[in-house]
Design a protein around this motif. Sequence first.
Motif, PDB file in Angstrom:
ATOM      1  N   GLN A 111       0.774  -1.212   0.000  1.00 50.36           N
ATOM      2  CA  GLN A 111       0.000   0.000   0.000  1.00 50.36           C
ATOM      3  C   GLN A 111       0.816   1.277   0.000  1.00 50.36           C
ATOM      4  N   GLU A 112       0.119   2.421   0.208  1.00 53.07           N
ATOM      5  CA  GLU A 112       0.683   3.744  -0.002  1.00 53.07           C
ATOM      6  C   GLU A 112       1.822   4.104   0.948  1.00 53.07           C
ATOM      7  N   SER A 113       1.875   3.488   2.129  1.00 54.28           N
ATOM      8  CA  SER A 113       2.890   3.862   3.114  1.00 54.28           C
ATOM      9  C   SER A 113       4.222   3.162   2.892  1.00 54.28           C
ATOM     10  N   GLY A 114       4.309   2.283   1.924  1.00 53.02           N
ATOM     11  CA  GLY A 114       5.539   1.545   1.677  1.00 53.02           C
ATOM     12  C   GLY A 114       5.413   0.099   2.112  1.00 53.02           C
ATOM     13  N   GLY A 115       6.254  -0.747   1.530  1.00 51.48           N
ATOM     14  CA  GLY A 115       6.147  -2.178   1.775  1.00 51.48           C
ATOM     15  C   GLY A 115       6.327  -2.591   3.218  1.00 51.48           C
ATOM     16  N   ARG A 116       7.304  -2.002   3.898  1.00 52.71           N
ATOM     17  CA  ARG A 116       7.599  -2.396   5.277  1.00 52.71           C
ATOM     18  C   ARG A 116       6.389  -2.163   6.186  1.00 52.71           C
ATOM     19  N   GLU A 117       5.719  -1.038   6.013  1.00 56.88           N
ATOM     20  CA  GLU A 117       4.555  -0.721   6.838  1.00 56.88           C
ATOM     21  C   GLU A 117       3.342  -1.536   6.406  1.00 56.88           C
ATOM     22  N   ALA A 118       3.166  -1.704   5.087  1.00 56.14           N
ATOM     23  CA  ALA A 118       1.998  -2.411   4.577  1.00 56.14           C
ATOM     24  C   ALA A 118       1.951  -3.856   5.058  1.00 56.14           C
ATOM     25  N   TRP A 119       3.129  -4.471   5.234  1.00 56.00           N
ATOM     26  CA  TRP A 119       3.192  -5.883   5.597  1.00 56.00           C
ATOM     27  C   TRP A 119       3.726  -6.102   7.014  1.00 56.00           C
ATOM     28  N   ARG A 120       3.543  -5.106   7.884  1.00 57.00           N
ATOM     29  CA  ARG A 120       4.059  -5.209   9.247  1.00 57.00           C
ATOM     30  C   ARG A 120       3.437  -6.376  10.018  1.00 57.00           C
ATOM     31  N   ALA A 121       2.170  -6.693   9.740  1.00 64.16           N
ATOM     32  CA  ALA A 121       1.493  -7.773  10.454  1.00 64.16           C
ATOM     33  C   ALA A 121       2.000  -9.146  10.039  1.00 64.16           C
ATOM     34  N   GLN A 122       2.826  -9.191   8.982  1.00 65.93           N
ATOM     35  CA  GLN A 122       3.380 -10.475   8.522  1.00 65.93           C
ATOM     36  C   GLN A 122       4.779 -10.740   9.082  1.00 65.93           C
ATOM     37  N   ARG A 123       5.282  -9.854   9.923  1.00 65.27           N
ATOM     38  CA  ARG A 123       6.629 -10.037  10.470  1.00 65.27           C
ATOM     39  C   ARG A 123       6.785 -11.335  11.260  1.00 65.27           C
ATOM     40  N   PRO A 124       5.727 -11.816  11.952  1.00 64.80           N
ATOM     41  CA  PRO A 124       5.887 -13.120  12.630  1.00 64.80           C
ATOM     42  C   PRO A 124       6.270 -14.255  11.684  1.00 64.80           C
ATOM     43  N   LEU A 125       5.929 -14.126  10.411  1.00 61.48           N
ATOM     44  CA  LEU A 125       6.266 -15.169   9.442  1.00 61.48           C
ATOM     45  C   LEU A 125       7.757 -15.234   9.148  1.00 61.48           C
ATOM     46  N   THR A 126       8.506 -14.193   9.547  1.00 59.33           N
ATOM     47  CA  THR A 126       9.946 -14.180   9.274  1.00 59.33           C
ATOM     48  C   THR A 126      10.697 -15.207  10.117  1.00 59.33           C
ATOM     49  N   LYS A 127      10.017 -15.849  11.050  1.00 58.80           N
ATOM     50  CA  LYS A 127      10.647 -16.946  11.787  1.00 58.80           C
ATOM     51  C   LYS A 127      10.954 -18.112  10.857  1.00 58.80           C
ATOM     52  N   ARG A 128      10.171 -18.225   9.780  1.00 63.02           N
ATOM     53  CA  ARG A 128      10.380 -19.317   8.822  1.00 63.02           C
ATOM     54  C   ARG A 128      10.697 -18.830   7.419  1.00 63.02           C
ATOM     55  N   TRP A 129      10.275 -17.605   7.095  1.00 59.37           N
ATOM     56  CA  TRP A 129      10.371 -17.127   5.728  1.00 59.37           C
ATOM     57  C   TRP A 129      11.159 -15.823   5.663  1.00 59.37           C
ATOM     58  N   PRO A 170      -4.450  -8.399   5.088  1.00 62.47           N
ATOM     59  CA  PRO A 170      -3.220  -8.768   5.802  1.00 62.47           C
ATOM     60  C   PRO A 170      -3.154  -8.206   7.213  1.00 62.47           C
ATOM     61  N   ASP A 171      -3.855  -7.097   7.472  1.00 58.28           N
ATOM     62  CA  ASP A 171      -3.817  -6.484   8.801  1.00 58.28           C
ATOM     63  C   ASP A 171      -4.590  -7.282   9.844  1.00 58.28           C
ATOM     64  N   THR A 172      -5.288  -8.342   9.436  1.00 57.48           N
ATOM     65  CA  THR A 172      -5.925  -9.207  10.424  1.00 57.48           C
ATOM     66  C   THR A 172      -4.876  -9.985  11.213  1.00 57.48           C
ATOM     67  N   GLY A 173      -3.656 -10.006  10.702  1.00 59.24           N
ATOM     68  CA  GLY A 173      -2.574 -10.672  11.422  1.00 59.24           C
ATOM     69  C   GLY A 173      -2.667 -12.179  11.344  1.00 59.24           C
ATOM     70  N   GLU A 174      -2.884 -12.826  12.459  1.00 55.86           N
ATOM     71  CA  GLU A 174      -2.830 -14.284  12.513  1.00 55.86           C
ATOM     72  C   GLU A 174      -3.792 -14.979  11.552  1.00 55.86           C
ATOM     73  N   PRO A 175      -5.050 -14.547  11.438  1.00 56.89           N
ATOM     74  CA  PRO A 175      -5.934 -15.234  10.483  1.00 56.89           C
ATOM     75  C   PRO A 175      -5.375 -15.233   9.061  1.00 56.89           C
ATOM     76  N   PHE A 176      -4.871 -14.087   8.626  1.00 52.97           N
ATOM     77  CA  PHE A 176      -4.281 -14.011   7.287  1.00 52.97           C
ATOM     78  C   PHE A 176      -3.000 -14.821   7.219  1.00 52.97           C
TER      79      PHE A 176
END
Length: 226
Positions: free
Chosen positions: A4-22, A208-214
């Motif tokens: 989204q408009e704020s940049g990739g890092r902010e748009a996908w902040r709720a996906q950071r927990p996935l960085t444990k594997r990805w 994606p901002d739903t966090g865990e469900p997404f």
Amino acid sequence: MSGQESGGREAWRAQRPLTKRWTLLAPDRLGHGRSPDGVQDFEVDAELIAEQVLDEPAHLVGLSYGAIVAMVAAARRPEMVRSLTVVEPPAAGVVRGNEVVDAELRSFFDGPLEDPREVFETFFQLAGVPLPIPDPVPETLRRGARALVGMRPPGDVELPLDVLASAEFPMLVLTGDHRREYEIIADEIANRTGARRDVVAGMGHLAPDTGEPFNVRLETFLDHGE
């Protein structure tokens, strides 16, 4: 991932927990985040993603306009795509002539956009973004709004659905179950590509901002792609 408009890092902040594997690579498209100024153009963005992200095999995930970019990029280098996930693509052109879609999405995206705050007020209401608009609007969002002014309308894209349908990688189409227009578009894309179809509700357009469900739904799909 493309967002989204704020940049990739902010748009996908709720996906950071996935960085444990990805490994999470969230590029800033032109006019967003730390990238140079530019007007949104799915062809230009897709070429950059194809060259700079798909230079090695990757799972590609895109949200909104970025979902259109992801599909076009994936069709250009399908051999480098492990899987493709698109979330709420506003690709109104795939159902051109549909009264519901034409009355809502095409009237906004194909219309003139000028004032940054007006852009967000209109878009947040249309897209069902359940977030307040900051006052004052921070510069990161103002840059994103300026990238929308004069953008190449997403309804203009001729999605390479035949290429995506014949590609070997799996594809997932997600929506937030909040506006009929997005469901119609997503259903059409899934039907014409054979993609899996799912819904992650709770945050409107910003699934994606739903966090865990997404994240659970996405990771399950990525594991299948692996």
